[in-house]
Write a protein that holds these residues in place. Structure first.
Motif, short mmCIF file in Angstrom:
data_model
loop_
_atom_site.label_atom_id
_atom_site.label_comp_id
_atom_site.label_asym_id
_atom_site.label_seq_id
_atom_site.Cartn_x
_atom_site.Cartn_y
_atom_site.Cartn_z
N VAL A 74 -0.80 1.11 2.00
CA VAL A 74 0.56 0.81 2.48
C VAL A 74 1.31 2.09 2.82
O VAL A 74 0.98 3.17 2.33
N LEU A 92 2.60 -2.63 -4.13
CA LEU A 92 1.46 -2.30 -4.99
C LEU A 92 1.89 -2.26 -6.46
O LEU A 92 1.20 -2.79 -7.35
N ALA A 291 -2.88 6.71 6.11
CA ALA A 291 -3.27 7.72 7.12
C ALA A 291 -2.61 7.48 8.47
O ALA A 291 -3.31 7.29 9.48
P1 NAD Z 1 -3.39 9.59 3.15
O1 NAD Z 1 -4.44 9.33 2.13
O2 NAD Z 1 -2.93 8.44 3.94
O3 NAD Z 1 -3.94 10.71 4.17
C1 NAD Z 1 -4.22 12.06 3.80
C2 NAD Z 1 -5.15 12.70 4.85
O4 NAD Z 1 -6.46 12.15 4.69
C3 NAD Z 1 -4.72 12.39 6.28
O5 NAD Z 1 -5.00 13.51 7.09
C4 NAD Z 1 -5.60 11.24 6.68
O6 NAD Z 1 -5.88 11.17 8.06
C5 NAD Z 1 -6.89 11.49 5.87
N1 NAD Z 1 -7.53 10.23 5.50
C6 NAD Z 1 -7.14 9.38 4.52
N2 NAD Z 1 -7.95 8.31 4.47
C7 NAD Z 1 -8.87 8.49 5.43
C8 NAD Z 1 -9.97 7.71 5.88
N3 NAD Z 1 -10.30 6.54 5.33
N4 NAD Z 1 -10.70 8.19 6.91
C9 NAD Z 1 -10.42 9.37 7.49
N5 NAD Z 1 -9.39 10.16 7.10
C10 NAD Z 1 -8.62 9.71 6.09
O7 NAD Z 1 -2.18 10.29 2.40
P2 NAD Z 1 -0.74 10.75 2.94
O8 NAD Z 1 -0.90 11.30 4.34
O9 NAD Z 1 -0.18 11.59 1.88
O10 NAD Z 1 0.11 9.43 3.01
C11 NAD Z 1 0.25 8.61 4.18
C12 NAD Z 1 0.99 7.33 3.80
O11 NAD Z 1 0.18 6.58 2.88
C13 NAD Z 1 2.31 7.58 3.09
O12 NAD Z 1 3.23 6.61 3.53
C14 NAD Z 1 1.99 7.39 1.62
O13 NAD Z 1 3.09 6.98 0.89
C15 NAD Z 1 0.95 6.30 1.71
N6 NAD Z 1 0.00 6.23 0.57
C16 NAD Z 1 -0.36 4.98 0.19
C17 NAD Z 1 -1.28 4.82 -0.81
C18 NAD Z 1 -1.70 3.42 -1.16
O14 NAD Z 1 -1.47 2.51 -0.40
N7 NAD Z 1 -2.34 3.20 -2.30
C19 NAD Z 1 -1.86 5.93 -1.43
C20 NAD Z 1 -1.49 7.21 -0.99
C21 NAD Z 1 -0.54 7.35 0.03
#
Ligand code: NAD
Length: 369
Positions: A74, A92, A291
């Protein structure tokens, strides 16, 4: 036999990754008569857009009734300005709270094909398979008092309270011992009994629980700071690590990074067994977020989401052979040299989200033959 799954894909890359799990579910229903029944709901920003809240009461009720919940991710900049109670993460947190998910399971598995993308040497991480069991609903994140007090002399005081009751330590250590029995039968409990009263109690209760019900499992204790050092020095000494909410938050991130990309990391959160059915409430989700930087481009790595589904097969449905086969299928496509952009290295074949999902499905089917 019917197995009910409630899917909450969420925002950003959540739906893209979930679509690959849905392919697997269809194949398992068709090929193996697995009997999965799925329903899909909204959570996070997408729920806010539709209902003005991070998860609707209807979807909460469906989550509570399902055998297991699969959660994508999310959040995103689009919802930065929404009211605090309706922010995407609130969905969550509500699920964790209402489902009473007190045990968070974070495996750290190093696939041989990815051993070189770890920051540690290949021989330290290759073949690594550890499981961190973190207490999720107690400890310093929830203990009262929790406040910032104005002392009136130009100073303020920030207060958090680390607090654990016996039953909380008994139930989380019980989960760790039971899981150890399905693995290499070793538990290491980590706390700070040298400086914290809650650590003294943690140590006592884990020891007593072990003596009373799990003396067949090998139990060791380690101070959490020493545990952090050992995790990067020689992580393969561990099988299951059980620890509190705060230390678990940090130690599970350290352990996760031993294995490479965020796109590879699954997790499970479990509640207490239902007294009648013996089934635990459970939610499975990748560790990564939504992401937004790559969402909608079809390049996200779906393996963390698929591996979360493998955990669901193992822990909610006792489909151990299928879970093993799915994990083998993931290792197999990596061995074949397929990589999403986040894992890409010279000589490998770059694929998008759907192609990676298709390859895992194909390998899963091939392994059945
Ligand atoms: P993120 O995990 O979304 O991404 C961090 C980095 O890792 C980014 O560069 C992204 O492109 C890369 N990445 C992450 N998952 C990937 C995948 N499956 N494949 C390829 N690359 C991937 O963390 P963030 O950027 O700090 O947060 C983005 C949003 O997500 C924010 O709104 C944050 O609040 C939210 N968030 C949600 C959760 C959850 O839903 N449990 C957890 C962490 C962050």
């Amino acid at each position: 036999m019917t197995r009910t799954l409630f899917l909450l894909p969420g925002d950003g890359i959540g739906p893209e990754a979930m679509a690959e799990v849905e392919k697997l579910i269809s194949v398992m229903n068709a090929d193996e008569n697995a009997g999965f029944e799925t329903a899909t709901g909204l959570v996070g920003g997408s729920a806010y857009d539709e209902h003005g809240q991070a998860i609707s009461e209807d979807d909460m009720a469906r989550a509570m009734a399902a055998d297991a919940v699969l959660f994508g991710a999310v959040g995103g900049p689009k919802w930065d300005g929404v009211p605090y109670e309706a922010r995407p993460e609130a969905g969550l947190l509500r699920l964790r709270k209402d489902m009473e998910l007190f045990a968070n399971l974070r495996p750290a598995i190093c696939y041989p094909a990815l051993a070189d993308s770890s920051s540690l040497k290949r021989d330290v991480v290759e073949g690594l398979d550890i499981l961190i069991v973190r207490e999720l609903t107690g400890g310093v994140y929830f203990g009262e008092p929790k406040d910032i007090i104005d002392l009136g002399n130009g100073q303020k005081r920030g207060i958090d309270t680390q607090v654990y009751d016996t039953f909380e330590i008994e139930r989380i250590s019980g989960v760790a011992f039971e899981l150890a029995r399905t693995r290499s039968n070793k538990v290491c409990s980590m706390e700070k009994r040298n400086v914290m009263k809650s650590g003294v109690l943690w140590n006592e209760v884990v020891t007593a629980t072990h003596k009373a019900r799990y003396s067949d499992v090998e139990l060791t204790h380690m101070l959490a700071d020493a545990g952090g050092m050992q995790l990067v020095r020689w992580p393969k000494q561990f099988d299951v690590i059980v620890t509190d909410n705060l230390f678990g938050d940090m130690l599970s991130d350290v352990a996760a990074m031993l294995t490479g990309s965020l796109g590879m990391l699954p997790s499970a959160s479990l509640g207490a067994p239902n007294p009648r059915s013996g089934k635990r409430k459970a939610l499975y989700e990748p560790v990564h977020g939504s992401a937004p930087d790559i969402a909608g481009r079809g390049i996200a790595n779906p393996i963390a989401m698929i591996a979360s589904f493998a955990m669901c097969l193992r822990y909610s449905f006792e489909m151990v052979a299928e879970a093993d086969r799915l994990e083998k299928a993931i290792a197999g496509v990596l061995d074949d040299g397929l990589r999403t952009a986040d894992l890409m290295s010279p000589g490998m074949t770059e694929v998008g989200t759907a192609a990676m999902g298709d390859a895992v499905v194909a390998k899963y089917r091939a392994l059945a033959a």
